[in-house]
Design an enzyme around this catalytic site. Structure first.
Site, PDB file in Angstrom:
ATOM      1  N   ASN A   1       0.963  -1.110  -0.146  1.00  0.00           N
ATOM      2  CA  ASN A   1      -0.016  -0.097   0.045  1.00  0.00           C
ATOM      3  C   ASN A   1       0.648   1.249  -0.119  1.00  0.00           C
ATOM      4  OD1 ASN A   1      -1.353   2.359   1.246  1.00  0.00           O
ATOM      5  ND2 ASN A   1      -3.070   0.776   1.602  1.00  0.00           N
TER       6      ASN A   1
ATOM      7  N   ASP B   1       0.010   4.505  -0.135  1.00  0.00           N
ATOM      8  CA  ASP B   1      -0.508   6.028   0.461  1.00  0.00           C
ATOM      9  C   ASP B   1       0.322   6.654   0.888  1.00  0.00           C
ATOM     10  OD1 ASP B   1      -2.917   4.528  -0.349  1.00  0.00           O
ATOM     11  OD2 ASP B   1      -3.801   4.092   1.483  1.00  0.00           O
ATOM     12  N   HIS B   2       1.150   6.278   1.820  1.00  0.00           N
ATOM     13  CA  HIS B   2       2.050   6.995   2.772  1.00  0.00           C
ATOM     14  C   HIS B   2       3.302   7.763   2.101  1.00  0.00           C
ATOM     15  CE1 HIS B   2      -1.042   6.942   5.625  1.00  0.00           C
ATOM     16  NE2 HIS B   2      -0.862   5.322   5.650  1.00  0.00           N
TER      17      HIS B   2
ATOM     18  N   HIS C   1      -5.467   3.531  -1.431  1.00  0.00           N
ATOM     19  CA  HIS C   1      -6.925   4.047  -1.051  1.00  0.00           C
ATOM     20  C   HIS C   1      -7.228   5.337  -1.472  1.00  0.00           C
ATOM     21  CE1 HIS C   1      -9.507   4.408   3.012  1.00  0.00           C
ATOM     22  NE2 HIS C   1     -10.245   4.563   2.001  1.00  0.00           N
TER      23      HIS C   1
ATOM     24  N   ARG D   1      -9.263   8.333  -0.710  1.00  0.00           N
ATOM     25  CA  ARG D   1     -10.214   8.493   0.234  1.00  0.00           C
ATOM     26  C   ARG D   1     -11.168   9.751  -0.107  1.00  0.00           C
ATOM     27  NH1 ARG D   1      -8.658   6.545   5.733  1.00  0.00           N
ATOM     28  NH2 ARG D   1     -10.506   7.845   6.543  1.00  0.00           N
TER      29      ARG D   1
ATOM     30  N   ARG E   1      -6.814  12.686   1.173  1.00  0.00           N
ATOM     31  CA  ARG E   1      -5.628  13.265   1.792  1.00  0.00           C
ATOM     32  C   ARG E   1      -4.261  12.728   1.332  1.00  0.00           C
ATOM     33  NH1 ARG E   1      -7.243  10.011   7.393  1.00  0.00           N
ATOM     34  NH2 ARG E   1      -8.920  10.877   7.282  1.00  0.00           N
ATOM     35  N   HIS E   2      -4.435  11.433   1.009  1.00  0.00           N
ATOM     36  CA  HIS E   2      -3.127  11.056   0.219  1.00  0.00           C
ATOM     37  C   HIS E   2      -3.059  10.756  -1.216  1.00  0.00           C
ATOM     38  CE1 HIS E   2      -5.049   7.470   1.822  1.00  0.00           C
ATOM     39  NE2 HIS E   2      -4.685   7.619   2.740  1.00  0.00           N
TER      40      HIS E   2
ATOM     41  N   GLU F   1      -8.486   0.736  -3.057  1.00  0.00           N
ATOM     42  CA  GLU F   1      -9.541   0.711  -1.767  1.00  0.00           C
ATOM     43  C   GLU F   1     -10.214   1.930  -1.756  1.00  0.00           C
ATOM     44  OE1 GLU F   1      -6.891   0.788   1.567  1.00  0.00           O
ATOM     45  OE2 GLU F   1      -6.028  -1.189   1.344  1.00  0.00           O
TER      46      GLU F   1
ATOM     47  N   THR G   1      -8.135   3.806   8.460  1.00  0.00           N
ATOM     48  CA  THR G   1      -9.516   2.947   8.535  1.00  0.00           C
ATOM     49  C   THR G   1      -9.485   2.259   9.939  1.00  0.00           C
ATOM     50  OG1 THR G   1      -8.919   2.592   6.114  1.00  0.00           O
ATOM     51  CG2 THR G   1     -10.551   1.245   7.060  1.00  0.00           C
TER      52      THR G   1
ATOM     53  N   GLU H   1     -10.995  -9.207   3.030  1.00  0.00           N
ATOM     54  CA  GLU H   1      -9.615  -9.005   3.663  1.00  0.00           C
ATOM     55  C   GLU H   1     -10.182  -8.754   5.258  1.00  0.00           C
ATOM     56  OE1 GLU H   1      -7.432  -5.665   1.944  1.00  0.00           O
ATOM     57  OE2 GLU H   1      -6.503  -5.390   3.895  1.00  0.00           O
TER      58      GLU H   1
ATOM     59  N   HIS I   1      -3.763  -4.343   7.924  1.00  0.00           N
ATOM     60  CA  HIS I   1      -3.851  -2.992   8.650  1.00  0.00           C
ATOM     61  C   HIS I   1      -2.949  -3.570  10.019  1.00  0.00           C
ATOM     62  CE1 HIS I   1      -5.637   0.424   9.399  1.00  0.00           C
ATOM     63  NE2 HIS I   1      -5.484   0.363  10.796  1.00  0.00           N
TER      64      HIS I   1
HETATM   65  N1  PXP Z   1      -5.651  -3.027   4.145  1.00  0.00           N
HETATM   66  C1  PXP Z   1      -6.748  -2.045   4.141  1.00  0.00           C
HETATM   67  C2  PXP Z   1      -8.277  -2.402   3.746  1.00  0.00           C
HETATM   68  C3  PXP Z   1      -6.458  -0.674   4.558  1.00  0.00           C
HETATM   69  O1  PXP Z   1      -7.450   0.090   4.824  1.00  0.00           O
HETATM   70  C4  PXP Z   1      -5.231  -0.249   4.922  1.00  0.00           C
HETATM   71  C5  PXP Z   1      -4.980   0.775   5.609  1.00  0.00           C
HETATM   72  O2  PXP Z   1      -5.248   1.968   4.346  1.00  0.00           O
HETATM   73  C6  PXP Z   1      -4.213  -1.341   5.041  1.00  0.00           C
HETATM   74  C7  PXP Z   1      -4.602  -2.648   4.591  1.00  0.00           C
HETATM   75  C8  PXP Z   1      -2.822  -1.122   5.352  1.00  0.00           C
HETATM   76  O3  PXP Z   1      -2.622  -0.773   6.551  1.00  0.00           O
HETATM   77  P1  PXP Z   1      -1.202  -0.329   6.917  1.00  0.00           P
HETATM   78  O4  PXP Z   1      -1.028   1.083   6.478  1.00  0.00           O
HETATM   79  O5  PXP Z   1      -1.567  -0.344   8.446  1.00  0.00           O
HETATM   80  O6  PXP Z   1      -0.363  -1.489   6.782  1.00  0.00           O
END
Ligand code: PXP
Length: 243
Positions: free
Chosen positions: A6, A8-9, A42, A44, A48-49, A69, A100, A153, A193
């Site tokens: 992921n 996003d960050h 994701h 959103r 935001r990202h 996502e 989330t 998931e 997560h």
């Molecule tokens: N899976 C889902 C469905 C999520 O919403 C997220 C967070 O956006 C993640 C996985 C990844 O979580 P983390 O960033 O804590 O690894």
């Protein structure tokens, strides 16, 4: 075990300064080059990202599974149908949350009406695989099965956040039971997560879990693993400038 990263960050760091870098698409391609089986992002509601143009560029650039996502809203379903990622993971979303925080309450959504079913139907009809991000609870898993999705998931936050000990063991057992039930019902089982290199070790011993979606801890590791390289590269640029 499929590892989906992921990114996003990476976008969070970019957006903090409004710069074009670091580009999440470039980061995604580095992940793929290093062996990631898929990329997760994701979109959103508040952007935001990840932003809309990131989604379009990821779609165009990726040769591996793109797992988008999103909240189960008509706006997001429209974007997914236009983008056609391989997978859409439907997640709950609240504006004020930092991330989330829980799974989608599919059992309650089904009881409330047909909106979720209709949106899932639209995605499936567009040829998109649908995954539902849910807690490892029997009612949620059975409701997901009833909605006709191919995948769930399991939310691993409650497993990941406590330190190793009885509560973590209890949550691991809950995930094991959920994965077994879902697999028996014919659902493919992903998890994600809060996963880290430390807590993933016990989780991957659950054989029914075939995919992990991991973001924050990997972006954090990426920073520390490569900070020395960044110092060397900057020193090199300074030396070249002075010469
Ligand atoms: N899976 C889902 C469905 C999520 O919403 C997220 C967070 O956006 C993640 C996985 C990844 O979580 P983390 O960033 O804590 O690894």
């Amino acid at each position: 075990m499929r590892l989906h990263v992921n990114i996003d960050h990476v976008a969070t760091v970019r957006n903090a300064r409004g710069t074009p870098y670091p580009d999440p698409v470039r980061a995604a391609l580095v992940c793929v080059g290093a062996g990631a089986d898929g990329i997760t992002a994701h979109l959103r509601e508040d952007r935001r990202h990840i932003r809309d143009d990131d989604v379009a560029r990821l779609r165009a650039a990726l040769g591996v599974t793109f797992n988008l996502e999103m909240a189960a809203t008509d706006e997001m379903v429209g974007i997914a149908v236009a983008t056609r990622p391989e997978v859409v993971t439907l997640v709950p979303e609240r504006r004020e949350e930092r991330t989330t925080e829980g799974g989608l309450d599919v059992a309650a959504e089904v009881a409330r009406g047909d909106d979720l079913r209709r949106r899932i139907g639209t995605l499936l009809a567009a040829g998109v695989r649908v995954s539902l991000f849910i807690a490892a609870d029997e009612a949620q898993i059975r409701a997901a099965r009833e909605l006709g999705v191919q995948q769930i998931e399991l939310h691993t936050g409650e497993y990941a956040h406590p330190r190793a000990g009885p509560e973590r063991a209890r949550q691991l057992d809950r995930l094991r039971q959920g994965a077994t039930l879902a697999h028996g019902l014919g659902l493919e089982v992903a998890a994600g997560h809060g996963l880290t290199r430390e807590n993933v070790v016990d989780l991957v011993q659950i054989p029914e879990i075939v995919e992990l979606n991991i973001g924050h801890a990997m972006v954090a590791d990426a920073l520390l693993f490569s900070m020395a390289g960044a110092v060397v590269a900057m020193r090199d640029a300074i030396v070249r400038g002075r010469a």
